[in-house]
Design a protein around this motif. Structure first.
Motif, PDB file in Angstrom:
ATOM      1  N   GLN A   1     -31.127 -30.754  14.443  1.00 29.18           N
ATOM      2  CA  GLN A   1     -31.165 -31.978  15.230  1.00 29.18           C
ATOM      3  C   GLN A   1     -30.202 -33.009  15.038  1.00 29.18           C
ATOM      4  O   GLN A   1     -29.507 -33.139  14.112  1.00 29.18           O
ATOM      5  CB  GLN A   1     -32.566 -32.628  14.775  1.00 29.18           C
ATOM      6  CG  GLN A   1     -33.974 -31.899  14.958  1.00 29.18           C
ATOM      7  CD  GLN A   1     -34.273 -31.688  16.403  1.00 29.18           C
ATOM      8  OE1 GLN A   1     -33.641 -32.381  17.363  1.00 29.18           O
ATOM      9  NE2 GLN A   1     -35.258 -31.015  16.707  1.00 29.18           N
ATOM     10  N   VAL A   2     -29.707 -33.613  16.527  1.00 28.62           N
ATOM     11  CA  VAL A   2     -28.531 -34.308  16.333  1.00 28.62           C
ATOM     12  C   VAL A   2     -28.742 -35.795  15.568  1.00 28.62           C
ATOM     13  O   VAL A   2     -29.908 -36.237  15.714  1.00 28.62           O
ATOM     14  CB  VAL A   2     -28.439 -34.768  17.895  1.00 28.62           C
ATOM     15  CG1 VAL A   2     -27.270 -35.907  17.966  1.00 28.62           C
ATOM     16  CG2 VAL A   2     -28.072 -33.533  18.769  1.00 28.62           C
ATOM     17  N   SER A   3     -27.809 -35.909  14.846  1.00 28.45           N
ATOM     18  CA  SER A   3     -27.767 -37.275  14.121  1.00 28.45           C
ATOM     19  C   SER A   3     -28.009 -38.505  15.225  1.00 28.45           C
ATOM     20  O   SER A   3     -27.658 -38.478  16.253  1.00 28.45           O
ATOM     21  CB  SER A   3     -26.526 -37.413  13.449  1.00 28.45           C
ATOM     22  OG  SER A   3     -26.623 -38.663  12.857  1.00 28.45           O
ATOM     23  N   THR A   4     -28.493 -39.497  14.449  1.00 34.64           N
ATOM     24  CA  THR A   4     -28.504 -40.812  15.625  1.00 34.64           C
ATOM     25  C   THR A   4     -27.264 -41.844  15.209  1.00 34.64           C
ATOM     26  O   THR A   4     -27.080 -42.927  16.071  1.00 34.64           O
ATOM     27  CB  THR A   4     -29.685 -41.634  15.209  1.00 34.64           C
ATOM     28  OG1 THR A   4     -29.653 -41.812  13.757  1.00 34.64           O
ATOM     29  CG2 THR A   4     -30.822 -40.936  15.720  1.00 34.64           C
ATOM     30  N   SER A   5     -26.370 -41.264  14.347  1.00 36.51           N
ATOM     31  CA  SER A   5     -25.171 -41.900  13.856  1.00 36.51           C
ATOM     32  C   SER A   5     -23.798 -41.161  14.183  1.00 36.51           C
ATOM     33  O   SER A   5     -24.064 -39.806  14.558  1.00 36.51           O
ATOM     34  CB  SER A   5     -25.138 -42.379  12.713  1.00 36.51           C
ATOM     35  OG  SER A   5     -25.036 -41.387  11.605  1.00 36.51           O
TER      36      SER A   5
ATOM     37  N   PRO B   1     -16.572 -42.273  22.535  1.00 34.02           N
ATOM     38  CA  PRO B   1     -17.584 -43.130  22.976  1.00 34.02           C
ATOM     39  C   PRO B   1     -19.205 -42.584  22.831  1.00 34.02           C
ATOM     40  O   PRO B   1     -19.695 -41.609  23.265  1.00 34.02           O
ATOM     41  CB  PRO B   1     -17.335 -43.000  24.644  1.00 34.02           C
ATOM     42  CG  PRO B   1     -16.081 -42.610  24.710  1.00 34.02           C
ATOM     43  CD  PRO B   1     -15.559 -41.792  23.599  1.00 34.02           C
ATOM     44  N   ASN B   2     -19.907 -43.497  22.130  1.00 38.28           N
ATOM     45  CA  ASN B   2     -21.255 -43.237  21.788  1.00 38.28           C
ATOM     46  C   ASN B   2     -21.408 -41.863  21.077  1.00 38.28           C
ATOM     47  O   ASN B   2     -22.458 -41.019  21.307  1.00 38.28           O
ATOM     48  CB  ASN B   2     -22.164 -43.020  23.101  1.00 38.28           C
ATOM     49  CG  ASN B   2     -23.665 -43.228  22.744  1.00 38.28           C
ATOM     50  OD1 ASN B   2     -24.058 -43.972  21.775  1.00 38.28           O
ATOM     51  ND2 ASN B   2     -24.437 -42.485  23.638  1.00 38.28           N
ATOM     52  N   ALA B   3     -20.471 -41.483  20.084  1.00 36.93           N
ATOM     53  CA  ALA B   3     -20.600 -40.435  19.678  1.00 36.93           C
ATOM     54  C   ALA B   3     -21.526 -40.100  18.525  1.00 36.93           C
ATOM     55  O   ALA B   3     -21.863 -40.869  17.816  1.00 36.93           O
ATOM     56  CB  ALA B   3     -19.189 -40.140  18.660  1.00 36.93           C
ATOM     57  N   HIS B   4     -22.087 -39.181  18.327  1.00 37.80           N
ATOM     58  CA  HIS B   4     -23.300 -38.559  17.562  1.00 37.80           C
ATOM     59  C   HIS B   4     -22.847 -37.261  16.711  1.00 37.80           C
ATOM     60  O   HIS B   4     -22.602 -36.332  17.308  1.00 37.80           O
ATOM     61  CB  HIS B   4     -24.660 -38.598  18.030  1.00 37.80           C
ATOM     62  CG  HIS B   4     -25.004 -40.003  18.711  1.00 37.80           C
ATOM     63  ND1 HIS B   4     -25.768 -40.917  17.949  1.00 37.80           N
ATOM     64  CD2 HIS B   4     -24.951 -40.505  20.109  1.00 37.80           C
ATOM     65  CE1 HIS B   4     -26.047 -41.607  18.686  1.00 37.80           C
ATOM     66  NE2 HIS B   4     -25.732 -41.515  19.966  1.00 37.80           N
ATOM     67  N   ALA B   5     -22.757 -37.336  15.608  1.00 37.63           N
ATOM     68  CA  ALA B   5     -22.982 -35.790  14.855  1.00 37.63           C
ATOM     69  C   ALA B   5     -23.875 -34.809  15.282  1.00 37.63           C
ATOM     70  O   ALA B   5     -25.053 -35.358  15.257  1.00 37.63           O
ATOM     71  CB  ALA B   5     -22.629 -36.049  13.393  1.00 37.63           C
ATOM     72  N   ALA B   6     -23.461 -33.464  15.381  1.00 37.03           N
ATOM     73  CA  ALA B   6     -24.379 -32.651  15.840  1.00 37.03           C
ATOM     74  C   ALA B   6     -23.928 -31.348  15.203  1.00 37.03           C
ATOM     75  O   ALA B   6     -23.262 -30.420  16.019  1.00 37.03           O
ATOM     76  CB  ALA B   6     -24.230 -32.532  17.399  1.00 37.03           C
ATOM     77  N   GLN B   7     -24.344 -30.996  14.032  1.00 38.27           N
ATOM     78  CA  GLN B   7     -24.142 -29.798  13.422  1.00 38.27           C
ATOM     79  C   GLN B   7     -24.901 -28.544  14.043  1.00 38.27           C
ATOM     80  O   GLN B   7     -26.164 -28.878  14.558  1.00 38.27           O
ATOM     81  CB  GLN B   7     -24.099 -29.717  11.922  1.00 38.27           C
ATOM     82  CG  GLN B   7     -23.352 -30.548  11.210  1.00 38.27           C
ATOM     83  CD  GLN B   7     -23.371 -30.401   9.750  1.00 38.27           C
ATOM     84  OE1 GLN B   7     -23.493 -29.140   9.204  1.00 38.27           O
ATOM     85  NE2 GLN B   7     -23.149 -31.461   8.735  1.00 38.27           N
TER      86      GLN B   7
END
Length: 361
Positions: free
Chosen positions: A343-347, A333-339
């Motif tokens: 900074q967190v991705s918007t996708s 749900p509402n997942a955003h990639a975040a290495q």
């Protein structure tokens, strides 16, 4: 590392100036250029420091006292090569600051500001070795990257018994009338002998926070409303970690598992992390190292899968040129990639590449 010998009489202006201490100066400098496909919705190219290994310098101090006993101390400070700034505005020796005694037969007792056994016993066996900081687990909730140490701690580590060591430590909360408030403790054991390395560690923190909104984008966890700058407050924050590797000729396969549990009066949530990979000595001379690895992190209904490749060219034992790429895909749900470290991705996807130079001294 460079060793310099000082007399206590000259350095400390002590009246008892007959003893000699060995002081080892060491450090790490790293600079590189990153490319991020989605940094808050935009492509980003930047020059940034400390993504291969943290920039730092430190001193290791040892004085032999006789009978197999020595006084030891360590001071280590993190900084950023790109700007020269300290990584912490509130503490100068922010990575290590301790003093203690060591004995060949009985082990070592130290006191001060010291990382836990999850970092010290597990940290050397995960995907980021070799690699870049984005190869750590999502959010670094397990602490495999040394981003915090345990203040006011007392640590014991056993002698090395043919590759086996164990230890325990306690960090005092220093709260009058409430021994458990703010307290942290950690235990660990490892067997590092010949081609085999196996490690176990467990750490517990009382009254610790985590930026679950910033990492995962969740706005409510266990009855707590979260948002920008609003951290989750965990009554108990525990990390269980197991890792191993085995050298097979030029190949070094490795596995790491960590389980992070955050608890309050409403219940608990967990992040489980699975890492695996293989490092390959391409020439048999340790000049070119290729690393292939995979991360999987699961937090509630969110899953993060990351695929990493890393190439290292050692110009010497101290200097390396390197390049690495990490591709992460998030689902849920509402997942955003975040290495980690970016900074967190918007996708639901994010690719980070880096080329750089790293030098140890």
């Amino acid at each position: 590392m460079k060793k310099i010998f000082f007399s206590y009489g000259l350095v400390l202006l002590s009246t008892s100036a007959l003893a000699q201490s060995s002081v080892t100066l060491y450090g790490s400098l790293d600079m590189g250029v990153d490319f991020n496909t989605n940094s808050k919705g935009s492509h980003l190219v930047q020059a940034v420091a400390g993504k291969r290994q943290p920039d730092r310098f430190g001193f290791l101090i040892r004085e032999d006292l006789g009978g197999g006993t020595a006084a030891v101390a360590r001071l280590e400070s993190g900084f950023l090569t790109g700007t020269g700034a300290s990584i912490s505005p509130t503490s100068f020796f922010n990575r290590y600051a301790y003093v203690g005694l060591t004995n060949n037969s009985y082990g070592t007792v130290t006191m001060g500001n010291i990382p836990d056994y999850v970092y010290e016993y597990i940290g050397a066996l995960n995907n980021a070795v070799p690699g870049i900081s984005s190869f750590y687990t999502t959010g670094n909730l397990d602490g495999l990257a040394n981003t915090r140490a345990l203040n006011n701690s007392v640590k014991y580590e056993s002698p090395d018994f043919y590759g086996f060591q164990f230890g325990l430590m306690n960090a005092f909360g220093n709260q009058a009338g409430d021994f458990s408030s703010g307290r942290q403790y950690s235990i660990g054991a490892k067997y590092w002998h010949g081609p085999a390395k196996v490690s176990f560690a467990y750490s517990m923190s009382h009254d610790r926070t985590a930026d679950l909104f910033g990492i995962f984008g969740v706005t409510s966890v266990l009855g707590q409303k979260l948002g920008t700058g609003v951290l989750f407050n965990a009554d108990r924050y525990s990390t269980l970690a197991i890792a191993g590797s085995y050298q097979i000729d030029r190949f070094l396969p490795h596995l790491t598992y960590t389980d992070v549990k955050l608890t309050n009066s409403e219940g608990s949530v967990r992040e489980r992390n699975y890492q695996g990979g293989v490092n390959m000595d391409l020439t048999g001379t340790h000049e070119y190292i290729l690393g292939l690895s995979y991360n999987r992190s699961i937090f509630q209904e969110l899953t993060f899968n990351q695929y990493n490749v890393f190439l290292d060219w050692y110009l010497s034992k101290s200097t390396e040129l390197y390049a690495g790429v990490g591709l992460e895909r998030a689902s849920g749900p509402n997942a955003h990639a975040a290495q980690f470290g970016y900074q967190v991705s918007t996708s639901d996807s994010q690719t980070i590449g880096r080329v750089g130079i790293h030098h140890l001294f």
